[in-house]
Design a protein around this motif. Structure first.
Motif, short mmCIF file in Angstrom:
data_model
loop_
_atom_site.label_atom_id
_atom_site.label_comp_id
_atom_site.label_asym_id
_atom_site.label_seq_id
_atom_site.Cartn_x
_atom_site.Cartn_y
_atom_site.Cartn_z
N SER A 38 0.86 -1.18 0.00
CA SER A 38 0.00 0.00 0.00
C SER A 38 0.89 1.23 0.00
CB SER A 38 -0.94 -0.02 1.21
OG SER A 38 -0.19 0.06 2.40
N ASP A 39 0.37 2.38 0.45
CA ASP A 39 1.21 3.56 0.46
C ASP A 39 1.49 4.06 1.87
OD1 ASP A 39 -1.47 4.29 0.58
OD2 ASP A 39 -1.45 4.96 -1.49
N VAL A 40 1.65 3.10 2.78
CA VAL A 40 2.15 3.41 4.13
C VAL A 40 3.31 2.45 4.40
CG1 VAL A 40 0.05 4.40 5.12
CG2 VAL A 40 0.36 1.93 5.14
N PRO A 41 4.27 2.84 5.26
CA PRO A 41 5.46 2.00 5.47
C PRO A 41 5.18 0.65 6.13
CG PRO A 41 5.81 4.24 6.30
CD PRO A 41 4.35 4.11 5.99
N GLY A 42 3.99 0.50 6.71
CA GLY A 42 3.65 -0.70 7.48
C GLY A 42 2.73 -0.22 8.59
N LEU A 43 2.76 -0.89 9.73
CA LEU A 43 1.95 -0.46 10.86
C LEU A 43 2.78 0.47 11.73
CD1 LEU A 43 -0.83 -0.81 12.17
CD2 LEU A 43 0.13 -2.66 13.53
N LEU A 44 2.27 1.68 11.97
CA LEU A 44 3.02 2.67 12.74
C LEU A 44 2.43 2.79 14.15
CD1 LEU A 44 3.21 5.41 9.95
CD2 LEU A 44 5.00 3.79 10.59
N ALA A 45 3.29 2.72 15.17
CA ALA A 45 2.84 2.85 16.56
C ALA A 45 2.23 4.23 16.79
CB ALA A 45 4.00 2.61 17.52
N ASN A 46 2.83 5.24 16.11
CA ASN A 46 2.33 6.60 16.17
C ASN A 46 2.09 7.04 14.73
OD1 ASN A 46 1.76 9.26 16.68
ND2 ASN A 46 3.90 9.87 16.99
N PRO A 47 0.86 6.83 14.20
CA PRO A 47 0.62 6.96 12.76
C PRO A 47 1.23 8.18 12.06
CG PRO A 47 -1.29 5.99 13.77
CD PRO A 47 -0.33 6.31 14.90
N PRO A 48 1.28 9.40 12.65
CA PRO A 48 1.90 10.49 11.90
C PRO A 48 3.43 10.35 11.78
CG PRO A 48 0.49 11.35 13.67
CD PRO A 48 0.70 9.88 13.93
N ASP A 49 4.04 9.52 12.62
CA ASP A 49 5.51 9.43 12.67
C ASP A 49 5.99 8.20 11.90
OD1 ASP A 49 8.17 9.31 13.26
OD2 ASP A 49 7.93 8.99 15.42
N ALA A 50 6.60 8.46 10.73
CA ALA A 50 7.05 7.36 9.85
C ALA A 50 8.16 6.52 10.50
CB ALA A 50 7.54 7.93 8.52
N ASP A 51 8.81 7.07 11.54
CA ASP A 51 9.90 6.32 12.20
C ASP A 51 9.38 5.38 13.30
OD1 ASP A 51 11.87 7.45 10.62
OD2 ASP A 51 12.09 9.19 11.94
N SER A 52 8.05 5.34 13.50
CA SER A 52 7.52 4.52 14.61
C SER A 52 7.03 3.15 14.10
CB SER A 52 6.38 5.26 15.31
OG SER A 52 5.27 5.42 14.43
N LEU A 53 7.70 2.64 13.06
CA LEU A 53 7.29 1.37 12.45
C LEU A 53 7.35 0.21 13.44
CD1 LEU A 53 6.63 -0.03 9.63
CD2 LEU A 53 9.06 -0.59 9.58
N ILE A 54 6.29 -0.58 13.48
CA ILE A 54 6.28 -1.83 14.27
C ILE A 54 6.74 -2.92 13.31
CG2 ILE A 54 4.82 -3.48 15.52
CD1 ILE A 54 2.92 -1.07 16.11
N SER A 55 7.97 -3.44 13.50
CA SER A 55 8.49 -4.37 12.49
C SER A 55 7.90 -5.77 12.62
CB SER A 55 10.02 -4.41 12.50
OG SER A 55 10.48 -4.73 13.78
N ASP A 74 5.38 -0.79 1.98
CA ASP A 74 5.13 0.43 1.23
C ASP A 74 5.55 0.24 -0.23
OD1 ASP A 74 4.93 3.00 0.25
OD2 ASP A 74 5.86 3.94 2.00
N GLY A 75 4.56 0.21 -1.13
CA GLY A 75 4.86 0.01 -2.54
C GLY A 75 5.56 1.20 -3.19
N ARG A 76 5.59 2.35 -2.49
CA ARG A 76 6.27 3.53 -3.08
C ARG A 76 7.78 3.42 -2.97
NH1 ARG A 76 3.32 7.74 0.71
NH2 ARG A 76 4.28 6.22 2.12
N LEU A 77 8.26 2.61 -2.02
CA LEU A 77 9.72 2.48 -1.85
C LEU A 77 10.26 1.55 -2.93
CD1 LEU A 77 10.06 1.94 1.99
CD2 LEU A 77 10.76 3.96 0.71
N PRO A 78 11.36 1.94 -3.59
CA PRO A 78 11.91 1.09 -4.64
C PRO A 78 12.24 -0.31 -4.10
CG PRO A 78 12.96 3.24 -4.67
CD PRO A 78 12.10 3.20 -3.44
N HIS A 79 11.70 -1.31 -4.75
CA HIS A 79 11.99 -2.73 -4.48
C HIS A 79 11.70 -3.15 -3.04
CE1 HIS A 79 13.45 -2.55 -8.48
NE2 HIS A 79 14.37 -1.69 -8.17
N SER A 80 10.66 -2.53 -2.45
CA SER A 80 10.30 -2.89 -1.07
C SER A 80 9.93 -4.37 -0.95
CB SER A 80 9.16 -2.00 -0.57
OG SER A 80 8.04 -2.08 -1.43
N LEU A 81 9.33 -4.91 -2.00
CA LEU A 81 8.92 -6.32 -1.97
C LEU A 81 10.14 -7.23 -1.84
CD1 LEU A 81 6.69 -8.46 -2.22
CD2 LEU A 81 6.74 -8.16 -4.69
N LEU A 82 11.17 -6.96 -2.64
CA LEU A 82 12.39 -7.79 -2.58
C LEU A 82 13.12 -7.59 -1.25
CD1 LEU A 82 13.84 -7.39 -6.21
CD2 LEU A 82 12.20 -9.06 -5.34
#
Length: 293
Positions: A210-227, A269-277
């Motif tokens: 999709s167009d979000v980095p994944g699940l974010l602990a604090n949705p406005p903060d892109a650095d709060s990714l729950i890996s 996040d499908g916007r990041l180059p080669h995120s799937l790989l």
């Protein structure tokens, strides 16, 4: 190119090797959706297709389920129909469902197939209602009664038809339309459809792009990714509002897929180059993986 650059490239390939060996012959379902699908730049639009072709080239059986919400809204506007949503779900009357089916099968599906073919993959477009059966959706994610018209909940997947395409060397590309028990086409949520397909195929991996980095602990903060997210943590995160809106059908479908035999689910996040790989073939990954825990 200097020796360091060449060595760095070799290291990347070697890091991928055990994953390639391990995943060869297994089935991955990829939900292809997000704003990157509508990007005017074909390089961004087609990048994911190259990743999908790469997975197929190293012996992974890839099945694609695509979305197409923006294309549907545009087609409806052109036909003079207004999009109407209840709790984020599209209300679909008889006129709308015909536009939905035509747009998904003839425009979006063809675009996805063309992009994969450009990357020398072998796509096979499958109208969803040729491989998916559904009943009319009567409740939303929270159990509230809803009437959205021709909106379905997938009940059955024609596994043999999909497996035949895989056996013949194709990458099945499925649109999110299902056939109702009344023989009519129904619009289905693409995230949910991807989850049902993954469960039916006993897929090893289900990947939501999709167009979000994944699940974010604090949705406005892109650095709060729950890996890594364990199923046991989901209810708490729903209460806190971390899992909200568009994430709810994804996480609900992911949990159901895990309970029905899918090994892991990834949100990337499908916007990041080669995120799937990067998510599949590197030790660290790049998005959120949902596991039994």
């Amino acid at each position: 190119m200097n020796v360091e650059e060449i060595t760095a490239k070799a290291k990347v390939l070697l890091e991928a090797l055990p994953y390639i060996q391990d995943f060869r012959g297994s089935t991955f379902v990829v939900k292809y959706g997000g704003s990157f699908m509508d990007d005017p730049d074909p390089a961004i639009r087609n990048r994911v297709a190259y990743d999908i072709a790469f997975l197929a080239a190293v012996g992974i059986n890839v099945v694609v389920v695509h979305g197409g919400g923006k294309a549907i809204t545009k087609a409806m506007q052109e036909s003079g129909l207004k999009a109407n949503f209840i709790n984020g779900l599209r209300v679909t009357d008889e006129a709308t469902v015909q536009i939905v089916k035509r747009t998904l099968d003839e425009i979006v599906n063809k675009d996805v197939c063309d992009a994969i073919a450009l990357a020398n993959g072998k796509p096979r477009g499958l109208p969803g209602d040729s491989v998916l059966l559904c009943q009319k959706l009567t409740t939303d994610d929270d159990g509230n009664t809803v009437d959205l018209g021709y909106v379905g909940d997938v009940t059955e997947v024609m596994v043999k038809l999909i497996k035949k395409e895989i056996a013949d060397g194709f990458i099945p590309v499925i649109s999110p339309v299902a056939e109702g028990y009344d023989g009519k086409p129904y619009n289905v949520n693409a995230d949910t459809a991807a989850g049902r397909v993954a469960s039916a195929l006993r897929a090893r991996r289900l990947v939501y792009m999709s167009d979000v980095p994944g699940l974010l602990a604090n949705p406005p903060d892109a650095d709060s990714l729950i890996s890594t997210l364990k199923i046991s943590q989901v209810d708490d995160l729903k209460k806190k509002g971390v899992i909200d809106k568009g994430m709810r059908p994804k996480v609900a479908s992911a949990m159901r897929a895990l309970q029905e035999g899918v090994q892991r689910v990834h949100l990337i996040d499908g916007r990041l180059p080669h995120s799937l790989l990067l998510e599949i073939f590197t030790d660290k990954g790049i998005g959120t993986e949902i596991v039994h825990g």
